[in-house]
Design an enzyme around this catalytic site. Structure first.
Site, PDB file in Angstrom:
ATOM      1  N   SER A  17      21.014  -2.566  -4.319  1.00 42.98           N
ATOM      2  CA  SER A  17      21.478  -3.311  -2.993  1.00 42.98           C
ATOM      3  C   SER A  17      22.357  -4.293  -3.451  1.00 42.98           C
ATOM      4  CB  SER A  17      20.246  -3.832  -2.325  1.00 42.98           C
ATOM      5  OG  SER A  17      20.830  -4.524  -0.925  1.00 42.98           O
ATOM      6  N   SER A  19      23.407  -6.565  -1.116  1.00 45.33           N
ATOM      7  CA  SER A  19      22.908  -7.572  -0.190  1.00 45.33           C
ATOM      8  C   SER A  19      22.615  -8.847  -0.660  1.00 45.33           C
ATOM      9  CB  SER A  19      21.943  -6.875   0.937  1.00 45.33           C
ATOM     10  OG  SER A  19      22.469  -6.018   1.626  1.00 45.33           O
ATOM     11  N   LYS A  68      15.419   1.740   9.151  1.00 46.09           N
ATOM     12  CA  LYS A  68      16.125   1.064  10.489  1.00 46.09           C
ATOM     13  C   LYS A  68      15.480   1.612  11.843  1.00 46.09           C
ATOM     14  CE  LYS A  68      20.540   0.740   8.221  1.00 46.09           C
ATOM     15  NZ  LYS A  68      22.115   1.061   8.269  1.00 46.09           N
ATOM     16  N   ASN A  89      19.091  -2.897  11.949  1.00 43.20           N
ATOM     17  CA  ASN A  89      19.489  -3.546  10.537  1.00 43.20           C
ATOM     18  C   ASN A  89      19.187  -4.799  10.322  1.00 43.20           C
ATOM     19  OD1 ASN A  89      21.633  -4.660  11.512  1.00 43.20           O
ATOM     20  ND2 ASN A  89      22.996  -3.853   9.765  1.00 43.20           N
ATOM     21  N   ASP A 105      25.879  -2.839  12.274  1.00 42.39           N
ATOM     22  CA  ASP A 105      26.597  -1.697  11.532  1.00 42.39           C
ATOM     23  C   ASP A 105      27.821  -1.483  12.205  1.00 42.39           C
ATOM     24  OD1 ASP A 105      24.760  -1.433   9.322  1.00 42.39           O
ATOM     25  OD2 ASP A 105      23.627   0.137  10.271  1.00 42.39           O
ATOM     26  N   GLY A 130      29.028  14.415  11.648  1.00 41.35           N
ATOM     27  CA  GLY A 130      27.714  13.878  11.517  1.00 41.35           C
ATOM     28  C   GLY A 130      27.078  13.527  12.717  1.00 41.35           C
ATOM     29  N   ALA A 131      25.792  13.750  13.100  1.00 42.84           N
ATOM     30  CA  ALA A 131      25.040  13.341  14.338  1.00 42.84           C
ATOM     31  C   ALA A 131      23.778  12.813  14.049  1.00 42.84           C
ATOM     32  CB  ALA A 131      24.963  14.407  15.534  1.00 42.84           C
ATOM     33  N   LEU A 218      31.397   6.250   5.827  1.00 40.71           N
ATOM     34  CA  LEU A 218      30.763   5.159   5.761  1.00 40.71           C
ATOM     35  C   LEU A 218      29.901   4.706   4.559  1.00 40.71           C
ATOM     36  CD1 LEU A 218      28.961   5.676   9.456  1.00 40.71           C
ATOM     37  CD2 LEU A 218      31.081   4.803   8.608  1.00 40.71           C
ATOM     38  N   TYR A 220      29.814   4.133   0.368  1.00 43.69           N
ATOM     39  CA  TYR A 220      30.695   3.674  -0.516  1.00 43.69           C
ATOM     40  C   TYR A 220      30.118   4.012  -1.922  1.00 43.69           C
ATOM     41  CZ  TYR A 220      27.282  -0.060  -0.808  1.00 43.69           C
ATOM     42  OH  TYR A 220      26.119  -0.648  -0.881  1.00 43.69           O
ATOM     43  N   GLY A 242      33.068   2.610   2.740  1.00 40.07           N
ATOM     44  CA  GLY A 242      32.205   1.575   3.597  1.00 40.07           C
ATOM     45  C   GLY A 242      31.795   0.415   2.903  1.00 40.07           C
TER      46      GLY A 242
HETATM   47  P1  ATR Z   1      21.544   9.217   8.603  1.00 38.38           P
HETATM   48  O1  ATR Z   1      20.649   8.340   9.008  1.00 38.38           O
HETATM   49  O2  ATR Z   1      22.297   8.879   7.386  1.00 38.38           O
HETATM   50  O3  ATR Z   1      22.577   9.655   9.444  1.00 38.38           O
HETATM   51  P2  ATR Z   1      20.439  11.773   9.024  1.00 38.38           P
HETATM   52  O4  ATR Z   1      19.940  11.337  10.208  1.00 38.38           O
HETATM   53  O5  ATR Z   1      19.310  12.499   8.216  1.00 38.38           O
HETATM   54  O6  ATR Z   1      20.927  10.417   8.202  1.00 38.38           O
HETATM   55  O7  ATR Z   1      21.826  12.526   9.209  1.00 38.38           O
HETATM   56  C1  ATR Z   1      22.403  13.251   8.196  1.00 38.38           C
HETATM   57  C2  ATR Z   1      23.651  13.542   8.853  1.00 38.38           C
HETATM   58  O8  ATR Z   1      24.441  14.418   7.543  1.00 38.38           O
HETATM   59  C3  ATR Z   1      23.416  14.965   9.811  1.00 38.38           C
HETATM   60  O9  ATR Z   1      24.447  14.985  10.775  1.00 38.38           O
HETATM   61  C4  ATR Z   1      23.471  16.254   9.190  1.00 38.38           C
HETATM   62  O10 ATR Z   1      23.720  17.212   9.681  1.00 38.38           O
HETATM   63  P3  ATR Z   1      22.581  18.026  10.453  1.00 38.38           P
HETATM   64  O11 ATR Z   1      21.980  17.248  11.813  1.00 38.38           O
HETATM   65  O12 ATR Z   1      23.048  19.508  10.932  1.00 38.38           O
HETATM   66  O13 ATR Z   1      21.252  18.125   9.329  1.00 38.38           O
HETATM   67  C5  ATR Z   1      24.647  15.816   8.037  1.00 38.38           C
HETATM   68  N1  ATR Z   1      24.527  16.562   6.930  1.00 38.38           N
HETATM   69  C6  ATR Z   1      23.733  16.370   5.918  1.00 38.38           C
HETATM   70  N2  ATR Z   1      23.726  17.376   4.892  1.00 38.38           N
HETATM   71  C7  ATR Z   1      25.203  18.093   5.267  1.00 38.38           C
HETATM   72  C8  ATR Z   1      25.707  19.337   4.961  1.00 38.38           C
HETATM   73  N3  ATR Z   1      25.447  19.673   3.730  1.00 38.38           N
HETATM   74  N4  ATR Z   1      26.663  19.625   5.687  1.00 38.38           N
HETATM   75  C9  ATR Z   1      27.011  19.100   6.691  1.00 38.38           C
HETATM   76  N5  ATR Z   1      26.478  18.191   7.429  1.00 38.38           N
HETATM   77  C10 ATR Z   1      25.302  17.500   6.393  1.00 38.38           C
END
Ligand code: ATR
Length: 277
Positions: A17, A19, A68, A89, A105, A130-131, A218, A220, A242
């Site tokens: 870290s 931080s 978090k 955070n 964040d 990503g979601a 996001l 780095y 990031g």
């Molecule tokens: P964080 O808190 O870092 O966002 P997370 O909640 O585990 O971690 O989310 C990881 C994100 O990366 C998700 O959107 C995941 O997609 P899924 O919801 O389909 O799992 C995405 N992700 C991880 N590995 C991936 C890959 N190889 N290709 C595409 N998306 C990926």
């Protein structure tokens, strides 16, 4: 006797870290007397570790992966942005003894984009890849910048649609899968997947980025991440990682705790210089 206020970052792993270093520089720069340590805290020890920290006179904590969501549940009171992010955070001991939970964040990202890189968010079409938790934390602060729209694209399409659905009252936002992106274009593409850390990239169609568009990862790293490289290959005006967001979210936490805003530019410049060595 001089009283030193105690702060810390909890996470697992936490060894690398930045931080403690960032907050030490902030404290020196603003003439504040405090100490800030990194502590390795696995999820199952989180509640006990936080309780012990504040019982021993701690004033504030940062919480990072994978803590978090636990910090969100732990906080007695939460800011609206933390509430929407469903992740915290920053924890701060208030004068009434309650623990405030905040999420800095998203504002860290916005400040880095607009303040450090002169990027105009108003009116822009934004794609978030990503979601997961990282995406959730940045959506409300981005929508507050009067952006044109946000599209969330995710491997698991339902998650993108559901996440977008939580924010529709705040602006134009939709969710989809990566294959639905074909033929669409965005001014700003933000990588909030965890793929960078494993050196992978989601499947992205050609011409996704407008001419002179911006890419922002996001994550780095000392080397350009695969997404930063994708941005460079796709002729992004700027393809950023990031590190600036990391420093800006720290500055916002410092402000919550100490009521004073440190200068972030010199810290970002220093960290950037070091990783180029
Ligand atoms: P964080 O808190 O870092 O966002 P997370 O909640 O585990 O971690 O989310 C990881 C994100 O990366 C998700 O959107 C995941 O997609 P899924 O919801 O389909 O799992 C995405 N992700 C991880 N590995 C991936 C890959 N190889 N290709 C595409 N998306 C990926």
């Amino acid at each position: 006797m001089m009283i030193v206020d105690h702060y810390a970052v909890f996470g697992h792993p936490i060894k690398h870290s930045k931080s403690p270093r960032i907050h030490k520089i902030f404290a020196e720069q603003t003439g504040q007397t405090l100490d800030y340590k990194a502590q390795d805290v696995p999820a199952e020890q989180f509640s006990a570790a936080v309780a012990a920290f504040f019982a021993n006179g701690g004033k504030g904590l940062n919480c990072t992966i994978p803590l978090k969501e636990l910090a969100w549940a732990y906080a007695d009171v939460k800011t609206e942005r933390a509430y929407m992010a469903k992740a915290v955070n920053t924890l701060a001991l208030q004068t009434d003894g309650l623990i405030l939970g905040d999420n800095t964040d998203g504002i860290g990202l916005v400040t880095d984009l607009t303040g450090n890189h002169d990027i105009t968010l108003a009116g822009s079409r934004i794609l978030i890849l990503g979601a997961g938790g990282a995406s959730r934390g940045i959506i409300a602060p981005l929508l507050e910048q009067s952006v044109h729209s946000i599209v969330i694209a995710n491997r698991t399409v339902d998650k993108a649609i559901n996440l977008a659905g939580e924010f529709t009252a705040k602006g134009l936002i939709t969710g989809c899968g990566f294959s639905d992106l074909k033929g669409r274009q965005f001014d700003l593409i933000i990588n909030a997947t965890s793929t960078s850390l494993s050196g992978q990239l989601p499947p992205l169609p050609e011409a996704l980025l407008v001419k002179n568009g911006i890419c922002y990862d996001l994550a780095y790293s000392n080397e350009p991440t695969v997404f930063v490289q994708w941005g460079q290959e796709n002729k992004a005006l700027k393809s950023l990682d990031g590190l600036g967001m990391l420093v800006e979210q720290a500055a916002e936490a410092f402000f919550i705790w100490r009521g004073i805003r440190p200068k972030t530019r010199p810290v970002i410049e220093l960290l950037n210089k070091e990783r180029k060595l």
